[in-house]
Design a protein around this motif. Structure first.
Motif, PDB file in Angstrom:
ATOM      1  N   LEU A  90       4.764   7.425  -6.515  1.00 61.11           N
ATOM      2  CA  LEU A  90       4.915   6.062  -7.022  1.00 61.11           C
ATOM      3  C   LEU A  90       3.544   5.402  -7.042  1.00 61.11           C
ATOM      4  O   LEU A  90       2.779   5.505  -6.073  1.00 61.11           O
ATOM      5  N   SER A  91       3.222   4.730  -8.141  1.00 62.88           N
ATOM      6  CA  SER A  91       1.990   3.942  -8.237  1.00 62.88           C
ATOM      7  C   SER A  91       2.324   2.592  -8.851  1.00 62.88           C
ATOM      8  O   SER A  91       3.081   2.514  -9.815  1.00 62.88           O
ATOM      9  N   SER A  92       1.749   1.544  -8.278  1.00 64.15           N
ATOM     10  CA  SER A  92       1.932   0.204  -8.835  1.00 64.15           C
ATOM     11  C   SER A  92       0.711  -0.630  -8.474  1.00 64.15           C
ATOM     12  O   SER A  92      -0.086  -0.250  -7.611  1.00 64.15           O
ATOM     13  N   TYR A  93       0.568  -1.766  -9.158  1.00 63.92           N
ATOM     14  CA  TYR A  93      -0.531  -2.675  -8.838  1.00 63.92           C
ATOM     15  C   TYR A  93       0.071  -3.954  -8.267  1.00 63.92           C
ATOM     16  O   TYR A  93       0.687  -4.741  -8.969  1.00 63.92           O
TER      17      TYR A  93
ATOM     18  N   ASP B  11      -3.016  -7.347  -5.409  1.00 63.23           N
ATOM     19  CA  ASP B  11      -4.362  -7.274  -5.984  1.00 63.23           C
ATOM     20  C   ASP B  11      -5.045  -5.935  -5.684  1.00 63.23           C
ATOM     21  O   ASP B  11      -6.264  -5.857  -5.544  1.00 63.23           O
ATOM     22  N   THR B  12      -4.238  -4.861  -5.583  1.00 61.13           N
ATOM     23  CA  THR B  12      -4.807  -3.536  -5.334  1.00 61.13           C
ATOM     24  C   THR B  12      -3.831  -2.466  -5.811  1.00 61.13           C
ATOM     25  O   THR B  12      -2.669  -2.747  -6.095  1.00 61.13           O
ATOM     26  N   MET B  13      -4.305  -1.240  -5.886  1.00 56.91           N
ATOM     27  CA  MET B  13      -3.418  -0.128  -6.224  1.00 56.91           C
ATOM     28  C   MET B  13      -2.583   0.257  -5.005  1.00 56.91           C
ATOM     29  O   MET B  13      -3.098   0.359  -3.886  1.00 56.91           O
TER      30      MET B  13
ATOM     31  N   SER C  44      -0.295   4.407   0.719  1.00 60.17           N
ATOM     32  CA  SER C  44      -1.637   3.832   0.582  1.00 60.17           C
ATOM     33  C   SER C  44      -1.550   2.518  -0.184  1.00 60.17           C
ATOM     34  O   SER C  44      -1.239   2.503  -1.374  1.00 60.17           O
ATOM     35  N   LEU C  45      -1.816   1.420   0.521  1.00 63.13           N
ATOM     36  CA  LEU C  45      -1.871   0.100  -0.102  1.00 63.13           C
ATOM     37  C   LEU C  45      -3.309  -0.393   0.029  1.00 63.13           C
ATOM     38  O   LEU C  45      -3.682  -1.012   1.033  1.00 63.13           O
ATOM     39  N   GLY C  46      -4.125  -0.073  -0.970  1.00 63.54           N
ATOM     40  CA  GLY C  46      -5.539  -0.419  -0.868  1.00 63.54           C
ATOM     41  C   GLY C  46      -6.169   0.323   0.294  1.00 63.54           C
ATOM     42  O   GLY C  46      -6.096   1.542   0.386  1.00 63.54           O
ATOM     43  N   GLY C  47      -6.780  -0.422   1.216  1.00 65.57           N
ATOM     44  CA  GLY C  47      -7.422   0.208   2.371  1.00 65.57           C
ATOM     45  C   GLY C  47      -6.478   0.487   3.516  1.00 65.57           C
ATOM     46  O   GLY C  47      -6.909   0.881   4.597  1.00 65.57           O
ATOM     47  N   ASN C  48      -5.174   0.272   3.306  1.00 61.72           N
ATOM     48  CA  ASN C  48      -4.165   0.528   4.340  1.00 61.72           C
ATOM     49  C   ASN C  48      -3.457   1.837   4.044  1.00 61.72           C
ATOM     50  O   ASN C  48      -2.716   1.939   3.069  1.00 61.72           O
TER      51      ASN C  48
END
Length: 318
Positions: A34-37, A40-42, A174-178
């Motif tokens: 799954l990918s979404s924006y 304010d991040t991928m 992975s939510l940005g840097g998380n």
């Protein structure tokens, strides 16, 4: 003798049955992505499951909280609160505010920074230093909530819980840097989480071998502009209203709770190296603190952190 022979056959059949049940359970499990924006991040999730439904549930969670806590969307709960259109806080918004305020220490971490974020507008700023006095006044008056330093960690924990409830035991969130590594890869190997080189994010300074761990990074390379040779980034020191400037250029926190790691990565980035070391001990988490020439990492990470960049010195945090 005959009894022993019968017993061997029985246990042999039992082992085969257990193996058959295990294989049957694993049959049909495949990699789902799954990918979404949002935020304010991928946002990317890889999960190993028979069905896509667990990822649909995860996507609903991401969208729900992004819709609730966007400071810029006029229909969001946070926008209405910040603009005096409503003072009705949902239970979950109250909860995340409580969690955020539990990390408030000498103003190293503060959620009342929306005026400051808007004054700097790092994303669109081409070289203007704002007057931050009004924003600092709003912060002291607890006006203008911005959950950017903690929301992704909170949501990552929620997604992990949801995936487990849906029977998933192997996933990478992975939510940005998380980043959260759930279980192991289907091969039985641990996940490997790369830590970006803040001076050249296409490279890494090393990687973490992770199982059921959060790996959260805050760095000055993620959003910034430059003026007269100086970098102005998006991680603000609430005490000054300016981007934190204490020698640290990247902070990675490793622990079980994503929301804790998220808040601490910001706190320690603002605190600086020496106070950051003390905070790692206080909260009993592992950390990787990077300056211009040195990577400092917790002794507790010795067996799971692989060094990978000879442009830096590597030193233990004891």
């Amino acid at each position: 003798m005959k009894k022993n022979h019968t017993r061997v056959i029985f246990y042999g059949l039992l082992v085969l049955l257990v193996m058959f049940i295990f294989l049957a359970e694993r049959m049909g499990i495949k990699e789902q992505k799954l990918s979404s924006y949002n935020f304010d991040t991928m946002c990317d999730i890889t999960a190993y499951t028979r069905w896509y439904k667990p990822l649909e549930n995860a996507e609903s969670i991401i969208k729900k909280y992004d819709d609730m806590w966007s400071p810029d969307r006029e229909d969001s709960e946070l926008y209405k609160i910040n603009n005096n259109l409503s003072q009705d806080l949902s239970p979950e918004t109250r909860r995340i505010i409580e969690i955020a305020e539990s990390f408030k220490r000498e103003d190293l971490f503060n959620i009342y920074v929306d005026s400051l974020v808007k004054a700097w507008d790092i994303k669109n700023n081409t070289g203007t230093i704002p007057d931050v006095e009004a924003a600092l006044g709003d912060m002291k008056a607890k006006k203008g909530i911005n959950l950017g330093g903690i929301a992704k960690g909170y949501v990552t924990d929620k997604i992990a819980d949801s995936l487990r409830e849906d029977g998933v035991d192997s996933a990478l969130i992975s939510l940005g840097g998380n980043v959260y590594a759930m279980g192991k890869k289907p091969t039985g190997e641990s996940w490997r989480i790369g830590i970006a080189d803040p001076k050249d994010p296409d490279k890494i300074i090393g990687s973490i071998r992770a199982e059921n761990l959060s790996v959260v990074t805050s760095g000055d390379y993620q959003r910034y502009f430059e003026l007269d040779g100086k970098k102005y980034h998006h991680i603000f020191d609430p005490r000054t209203g300016f981007p934190a400037d204490n020698g640290l250029i990247s902070v990675t926190i490793v622990g079980e709770s994503s929301v804790m790691c998220d808040a601490l990565s910001t706190m320690i980035f603002v605190a600086g190296l020496e106070e950051g070391k003390e905070l790692l001990k206080e909260y009993n988490v592992g950390g990787i603190l990077v300056t211009e020439d040195t990577v400092y990492f917790s002794k507790s990470l010795e067996n799971i952190f692989k060094q990978n960049n000879f442009d830096y010195k590597y030193e233990f945090i004891l």
